[in-house]
Scaffold this motif. Structure first.
Motif, PDB file in Angstrom:
ATOM      1  N   VAL A 113       0.835  -1.194   0.000  1.00 10.42           N
ATOM      2  CA  VAL A 113       0.000   0.000   0.000  1.00 10.42           C
ATOM      3  C   VAL A 113       0.880   1.258   0.000  1.00 10.42           C
ATOM      4  O   VAL A 113       1.845   1.350   0.746  1.00 10.42           O
ATOM      5  CB  VAL A 113      -0.926   0.014   1.246  1.00 10.42           C
ATOM      6  CG1 VAL A 113      -1.718   1.299   1.328  1.00 10.42           C
ATOM      7  CG2 VAL A 113      -1.846  -1.192   1.217  1.00 10.42           C
ATOM      8  N   SER A 114       0.514   2.217  -0.846  1.00  7.65           N
ATOM      9  CA  SER A 114       1.144   3.535  -0.840  1.00  7.65           C
ATOM     10  C   SER A 114       0.068   4.561  -0.537  1.00  7.65           C
ATOM     11  O   SER A 114      -1.098   4.384  -0.914  1.00  7.65           O
ATOM     12  CB  SER A 114       1.773   3.846  -2.198  1.00  7.65           C
ATOM     13  OG  SER A 114       2.810   2.939  -2.472  1.00  7.65           O
ATOM     14  N   VAL A 139      -5.607  12.138  12.027  1.00 12.00           N
ATOM     15  CA  VAL A 139      -6.531  11.024  12.178  1.00 12.00           C
ATOM     16  C   VAL A 139      -5.712   9.734  12.057  1.00 12.00           C
ATOM     17  O   VAL A 139      -4.936   9.570  11.114  1.00 12.00           O
ATOM     18  CB  VAL A 139      -7.632  11.054  11.095  1.00 12.00           C
ATOM     19  CG1 VAL A 139      -8.542   9.858  11.199  1.00 12.00           C
ATOM     20  CG2 VAL A 139      -8.428  12.352  11.176  1.00 12.00           C
ATOM     21  N   ASP A 140      -5.865   8.836  13.027  1.00 12.07           N
ATOM     22  CA  ASP A 140      -5.198   7.537  12.965  1.00 12.07           C
ATOM     23  C   ASP A 140      -6.003   6.635  12.043  1.00 12.07           C
ATOM     24  O   ASP A 140      -7.193   6.426  12.255  1.00 12.07           O
ATOM     25  CB  ASP A 140      -5.092   6.917  14.363  1.00 12.07           C
ATOM     26  CG  ASP A 140      -4.156   7.702  15.257  1.00 12.07           C
ATOM     27  OD1 ASP A 140      -3.082   8.121  14.771  1.00 12.07           O
ATOM     28  OD2 ASP A 140      -4.487   7.895  16.442  1.00 12.07           O
ATOM     29  N   VAL A 141      -5.334   6.109  11.005  1.00 14.07           N
ATOM     30  CA  VAL A 141      -6.010   5.327   9.971  1.00 14.07           C
ATOM     31  C   VAL A 141      -5.451   3.903   9.973  1.00 14.07           C
ATOM     32  O   VAL A 141      -4.237   3.701  10.056  1.00 14.07           O
ATOM     33  CB  VAL A 141      -5.796   5.961   8.577  1.00 14.07           C
ATOM     34  CG1 VAL A 141      -6.478   5.135   7.495  1.00 14.07           C
ATOM     35  CG2 VAL A 141      -6.298   7.390   8.561  1.00 14.07           C
ATOM     36  N   LYS A 142      -6.365   2.940   9.880  1.00 13.32           N
ATOM     37  CA  LYS A 142      -5.981   1.528   9.787  1.00 13.32           C
ATOM     38  C   LYS A 142      -6.753   0.933   8.618  1.00 13.32           C
ATOM     39  O   LYS A 142      -7.978   0.968   8.591  1.00 13.32           O
ATOM     40  CB  LYS A 142      -6.327   0.821  11.096  1.00 13.32           C
ATOM     41  CG  LYS A 142      -5.912  -0.623  11.161  1.00 13.32           C
ATOM     42  CD  LYS A 142      -6.236  -1.142  12.567  1.00 13.32           C
ATOM     43  CE  LYS A 142      -5.969  -2.585  12.737  1.00 13.32           C
ATOM     44  NZ  LYS A 142      -6.320  -3.038  14.094  1.00 13.32           N
ATOM     45  N   LEU A 143      -6.020   0.405   7.655  1.00 10.29           N
ATOM     46  CA  LEU A 143      -6.609  -0.195   6.464  1.00 10.29           C
ATOM     47  C   LEU A 143      -6.529  -1.712   6.617  1.00 10.29           C
ATOM     48  O   LEU A 143      -5.445  -2.265   6.792  1.00 10.29           O
ATOM     49  CB  LEU A 143      -5.827   0.267   5.226  1.00 10.29           C
ATOM     50  CG  LEU A 143      -6.386  -0.068   3.866  1.00 10.29           C
ATOM     51  CD1 LEU A 143      -7.666   0.708   3.617  1.00 10.29           C
ATOM     52  CD2 LEU A 143      -5.372   0.260   2.792  1.00 10.29           C
ATOM     53  N   GLU A 178      -1.186   0.993   8.475  1.00 13.79           N
ATOM     54  CA  GLU A 178      -1.582   1.877   9.570  1.00 13.79           C
ATOM     55  C   GLU A 178      -0.753   3.140   9.466  1.00 13.79           C
ATOM     56  O   GLU A 178       0.462   3.076   9.262  1.00 13.79           O
ATOM     57  CB  GLU A 178      -1.303   1.230  10.934  1.00 13.79           C
ATOM     58  CG  GLU A 178      -2.311   0.207  11.356  1.00 13.79           C
ATOM     59  CD  GLU A 178      -2.051  -0.288  12.772  1.00 13.79           C
ATOM     60  OE1 GLU A 178      -2.623   0.290  13.707  1.00 13.79           O
ATOM     61  OE2 GLU A 178      -1.269  -1.246  12.910  1.00 13.79           O
ATOM     62  N   PHE A 179      -1.403   4.297   9.587  1.00 19.02           N
ATOM     63  CA  PHE A 179      -0.680   5.566   9.517  1.00 19.02           C
ATOM     64  C   PHE A 179      -1.515   6.666  10.140  1.00 19.02           C
ATOM     65  O   PHE A 179      -2.692   6.481  10.435  1.00 19.02           O
ATOM     66  CB  PHE A 179      -0.320   5.917   8.063  1.00 19.02           C
ATOM     67  CG  PHE A 179      -1.497   5.996   7.128  1.00 19.02           C
ATOM     68  CD1 PHE A 179      -2.152   7.196   6.910  1.00 19.02           C
ATOM     69  CD2 PHE A 179      -1.947   4.866   6.452  1.00 19.02           C
ATOM     70  CE1 PHE A 179      -3.228   7.269   6.042  1.00 19.02           C
ATOM     71  CE2 PHE A 179      -3.016   4.929   5.577  1.00 19.02           C
ATOM     72  CZ  PHE A 179      -3.663   6.137   5.372  1.00 19.02           C
ATOM     73  N   ASN A 203     -11.666  -2.282   4.665  1.00 20.93           N
ATOM     74  CA  ASN A 203     -12.276  -1.525   5.758  1.00 20.93           C
ATOM     75  C   ASN A 203     -11.282  -0.452   6.160  1.00 20.93           C
ATOM     76  O   ASN A 203     -10.107  -0.750   6.379  1.00 20.93           O
ATOM     77  CB  ASN A 203     -12.566  -2.416   6.966  1.00 20.93           C
ATOM     78  CG  ASN A 203     -13.815  -3.238   6.780  1.00 20.93           C
ATOM     79  OD1 ASN A 203     -14.723  -2.856   6.056  1.00 20.93           O
ATOM     80  ND2 ASN A 203     -13.847  -4.382   7.425  1.00 20.93           N
ATOM     81  N   ILE A 204     -11.763   0.774   6.265  1.00 18.37           N
ATOM     82  CA  ILE A 204     -10.934   1.861   6.771  1.00 18.37           C
ATOM     83  C   ILE A 204     -11.453   2.175   8.158  1.00 18.37           C
ATOM     84  O   ILE A 204     -12.588   2.620   8.322  1.00 18.37           O
ATOM     85  CB  ILE A 204     -10.983   3.100   5.860  1.00 18.37           C
ATOM     86  CG1 ILE A 204     -10.421   2.758   4.490  1.00 18.37           C
ATOM     87  CG2 ILE A 204     -10.221   4.250   6.495  1.00 18.37           C
ATOM     88  CD1 ILE A 204     -10.468   3.894   3.492  1.00 18.37           C
ATOM     89  N   GLU A 205     -10.625   1.894   9.141  1.00 14.33           N
ATOM     90  CA  GLU A 205     -10.949   2.198  10.527  1.00 14.33           C
ATOM     91  C   GLU A 205     -10.146   3.433  10.905  1.00 14.33           C
ATOM     92  O   GLU A 205      -8.920   3.418  10.859  1.00 14.33           O
ATOM     93  CB  GLU A 205     -10.581   1.020  11.435  1.00 14.33           C
ATOM     94  CG  GLU A 205     -11.281  -0.267  11.062  1.00 14.33           C
ATOM     95  CD  GLU A 205     -10.703  -1.467  11.783  1.00 14.33           C
ATOM     96  OE1 GLU A 205     -10.010  -1.299  12.811  1.00 14.33           O
ATOM     97  OE2 GLU A 205     -10.951  -2.582  11.313  1.00 14.33           O
TER      98      GLU A 205
END
Length: 187
Positions: free
Chosen positions: A91-92, A131-135, A144-145, A162-164
């Motif tokens: 993922v980029s 925003v903390d993002v988890k794919l 995670e970024f 899913n984008i959490e």
């Protein structure tokens, strides 16, 4: 038979190769070279750490974001002018879009990404960052970024994800498929 010649003819009369003065000079030069080398190594070691933290952590990197009339400019951190594409496994991603020039740069890059998401809050859809993002895909975390801006573009292998996301402790989730470029999470 070859007669050895003395080094003293190459040195000044008050210095020899092993004199105390020459030894002290060598020690000083070695100490200075060691300090310079340590400084360079320390600077090189800190450079990737700053890049990994993201553009919001660079001191003095306030951009036009504070002067731009973008929504919720007061709620967004100072962001460096250049947005960096980061890669995590397959993922980029790149995040930004607070200032007008950043939104234009993201629009140019959008064709190279297959997922786009916007983070906002409130009834007026004020932009938010940090925003903390988890794919995730099939229950497995793919990336995670922390989003450095309200708009994130993601390039991922074809499929559904899913984008959490978590903003100020409040979680939100959305399911997106590759090709979705206008997903939005609002708090």
């Amino acid at each position: 038979m070859i007669r050895q010649q003395s080094f003293s003819r190459y040195l000044s009369s008050n210095r020899t190769l092993f004199s105390r003065r020459a030894s002290n000079t060598r020690r000083r030069r070695i100490a200075v070279a060691t300090l310079v080398g340590a400084t360079v190594l320390l600077a090189a070691a800190l450079q990737p750490a700053k890049a990994a933290e993201g553009p919001a952590s660079v001191p003095g990197a306030a951009s036009a974001a504070s002067a731009a009339p973008a929504p919720a400019a007061a709620n967004t951190p100072a962001v460096a002018e250049e947005m960096v594409i980061r890669t995590m496994g397959p993922v980029s991603y790149v995040c930004g879009g607070i200032a007008e020039d950043q939104r234009a740069k993201l629009a140019e890059k959008e064709k190279n990404f297959n997922i786009g998401i916007l983070f906002s809050q409130g009834a007026n859809s004020e932009f938010i960052a940090d925003v903390d993002v988890k794919l995730t895909r099939d229950g497995q975390t793919v990336a995670e970024f922390r989003a450095g801006g309200p708009r994130c573009l993601i390039r991922a292998p074809e499929g559904s994800y899913n984008i959490e996301a978590r903003y100020k402790g409040q979680p939100k989730t959305i399911k997106v498929s590759t090709g979705t470029r206008n997903a939005q999470l609002r708090w």
